[in-house]
Design a protein around this motif. Structure first.
Motif, PDB file in Angstrom:
ATOM      1  N   ALA A  62       0.827  -1.212   0.000  1.00 26.73           N
ATOM      2  CA  ALA A  62       0.000   0.000   0.000  1.00 26.73           C
ATOM      3  C   ALA A  62       0.859   1.259   0.000  1.00 26.73           C
ATOM      4  CB  ALA A  62      -0.926   0.001   1.211  1.00 26.73           C
ATOM      5  N   PHE A  63       2.021   1.194   0.658  1.00 28.50           N
ATOM      6  CA  PHE A  63       2.910   2.365   0.675  1.00 28.50           C
ATOM      7  C   PHE A  63       3.380   2.700  -0.741  1.00 28.50           C
ATOM      8  CE2 PHE A  63       6.795   4.778   1.310  1.00 28.50           C
ATOM      9  CZ  PHE A  63       6.461   5.616   2.359  1.00 28.50           C
TER      10      PHE A  63
ATOM     11  N   PHE B  88      11.008   2.033   2.082  1.00 25.54           N
ATOM     12  CA  PHE B  88      10.095   1.668   3.162  1.00 25.54           C
ATOM     13  C   PHE B  88       9.994   0.149   3.293  1.00 25.54           C
ATOM     14  CE2 PHE B  88       5.898   0.653   4.886  1.00 25.54           C
ATOM     15  CZ  PHE B  88       5.847   1.476   6.008  1.00 25.54           C
ATOM     16  N   ALA B  89       9.844  -0.546   2.159  1.00 23.40           N
ATOM     17  CA  ALA B  89       9.753  -2.004   2.201  1.00 23.40           C
ATOM     18  C   ALA B  89      11.030  -2.618   2.767  1.00 23.40           C
ATOM     19  CB  ALA B  89       9.480  -2.544   0.796  1.00 23.40           C
ATOM     20  N   ASN B  90      12.173  -2.065   2.371  1.00 29.14           N
ATOM     21  CA  ASN B  90      13.457  -2.575   2.853  1.00 29.14           C
ATOM     22  C   ASN B  90      13.644  -2.290   4.344  1.00 29.14           C
ATOM     23  OD1 ASN B  90      16.120  -3.767   2.152  1.00 29.14           O
ATOM     24  ND2 ASN B  90      16.876  -1.772   2.826  1.00 29.14           N
TER      25      ASN B  90
ATOM     26  N   ALA C 257       7.871  -7.392   1.482  1.00 29.33           N
ATOM     27  CA  ALA C 257       7.462  -7.159   0.076  1.00 29.33           C
ATOM     28  C   ALA C 257       8.515  -6.407  -0.722  1.00 29.33           C
ATOM     29  CB  ALA C 257       6.122  -6.417   0.025  1.00 29.33           C
ATOM     30  N   ARG C 258       9.792  -6.704  -0.462  1.00 25.02           N
ATOM     31  CA  ARG C 258      10.857  -5.970  -1.156  1.00 25.02           C
ATOM     32  C   ARG C 258      10.873  -6.262  -2.651  1.00 25.02           C
ATOM     33  NH1 ARG C 258      15.765  -7.102   3.042  1.00 25.02           N
ATOM     34  NH2 ARG C 258      14.769  -9.149   2.992  1.00 25.02           N
ATOM     35  N   ARG C 259      10.610  -7.509  -3.020  1.00 28.37           N
ATOM     36  CA  ARG C 259      10.604  -7.853  -4.443  1.00 28.37           C
ATOM     37  C   ARG C 259       9.503  -7.092  -5.175  1.00 28.37           C
ATOM     38  NH1 ARG C 259       9.889 -14.067  -5.650  1.00 28.37           N
ATOM     39  NH2 ARG C 259       7.740 -13.631  -4.963  1.00 28.37           N
ATOM     40  N   VAL C 260       8.326  -7.038  -4.578  1.00 24.89           N
ATOM     41  CA  VAL C 260       7.203  -6.321  -5.193  1.00 24.89           C
ATOM     42  C   VAL C 260       7.530  -4.831  -5.309  1.00 24.89           C
ATOM     43  CG1 VAL C 260       4.813  -5.595  -4.866  1.00 24.89           C
ATOM     44  CG2 VAL C 260       5.461  -7.965  -4.449  1.00 24.89           C
TER      45      VAL C 260
END
Length: 309
Positions: free
Chosen positions: A99-100, A275-277, A282-285
């Protein structure tokens, strides 16, 4: 179209440089993580602090523009969150990271350049008024949502304490707050500190983009095509459509109205991956979405330019 390519292609070149460097063994994969940590924990915070400290908050702060843009951003966040959860059955922490990506438009690297080329330098005042609140709003929403997702089994009091602790330990949030303190108090930073910040800031976006290219080697978009397509649709179509509808209903002045819609139509920024990292979710996405949506924005930004006349 040529102007749009001149803005977007350099971004792809830096990302591609990082990809090829890791792919061909010219740069170690382990070094990519170190580069991203430098960008995430040092260079990007310096960029945020300096940008907010030097913004003229009294110029073109049109409440109707901000409402139309940020309601659109919030709608995008909710659509991404609920879509990831109920359409793709991701766990809540992954849902927040996805969502971010739907929330955070590339308002600086792409937004400023494309707005200036489309409408001239005078149109940038509206963009700057959006940027003044962009990182505080997006990181505030993202961090609060992530901490609620991570602590949802706890009591409301413990959850609130966990959210507050995470907010005020996060270097990006601290940099944003420091920028507002400097801006609102009129503190004059010594020249040597400003020069030091400028040196670090110059490395922020190139380093993050190069590292993102190296990251794409590690995170292939296998099995994530539908999630990535949803992020692209929300970022490039839903957010600007809501901004356009609200801006029309609220009678936002024409000049800044166009700027607001076009800024909303930008692809997810590198901050989506940062942010994901930061949370390891969900880093791949996130990495793939930044790349795919940036490429797709060549077409969708042109479409919104036609709609806006």
């Amino acid at each position: 179209m040529q102007a749009l390519l001149e803005v977007i292609l350099p971004v792809f070149l830096v990302i591609g440089f990082g990809y090829v460097a890791v792919w061909r063994g010219l740069f170690p994969a382990s070094g990519v993580d170190a580069l991203m940590k430098f960008a995430q924990n040092f260079a990007i915070p310096c960029l945020l602090l300096s940008a907010i400290a030097n913004l003229d908050l009294s110029v073109s702060l049109n409440p109707r523009l901000l409402i139309s843009f940020y309601v659109g951003a919030a709608v995008g966040f909710l659509v991404g969150l609920l879509g990831a959860r109920y359409l793709f059955k991701r766990d809540w922490e992954d849902c927040v990271a996805i969502a971010f990506c739907c929330l955070f438009s590339n308002s600086v690297l792409l937004g400023l350049a494309i707005n200036e080329r489309a409408y001239g330098a005078d149109a940038l005042q509206g963009a700057f008024s959006i940027i003044a609140f962009h990182s505080p709003f997006c990181y505030g929403v993202g961090i609060i949502a992530m901490e609620i997702a991570r602590n949802r089994e706890q009591s409301p009091w413990l959850m609130a304490r966990g959210v507050a602790r995470a907010m005020f330990r996060n270097v990006l949030v601290l940099a944003i707050l420091a920028g507002f303190v400097v801006n609102l108090t009129g503190i004059a930073l010594p020249g040597v500190i400003r020069d030091g910040l400028d040196l670090v800031i110059r490395a922020a976006l190139p380093t993050a983009l190069f590292a993102l290219g190296g990251v794409l080697i590690q995170y292939k978009p296998e099995g994530d095509a539908r999630v990535i397509a949803m992020i692209c649709a929300v970022s490039l179509l839903v957010h600007p459509a809501v901004t356009w509808a609200l801006g029309t209903a609220l009678s936002v002045p024409s000049g800044i109205f166009k700027t607001g819609v076009l800024t909303a139509a930008m692809a997810p920024g590198i901050n989506g991956y940062i942010f994901a990292n930061m949370y390891g979710r969900a880093r791949r996405v996130a990495a793939s979405s930044v790349l795919v949506a940036t490429g797709a924005s060549v077409v969708t930004a042109w479409m919104w330019l036609v709609v806006l006349g």
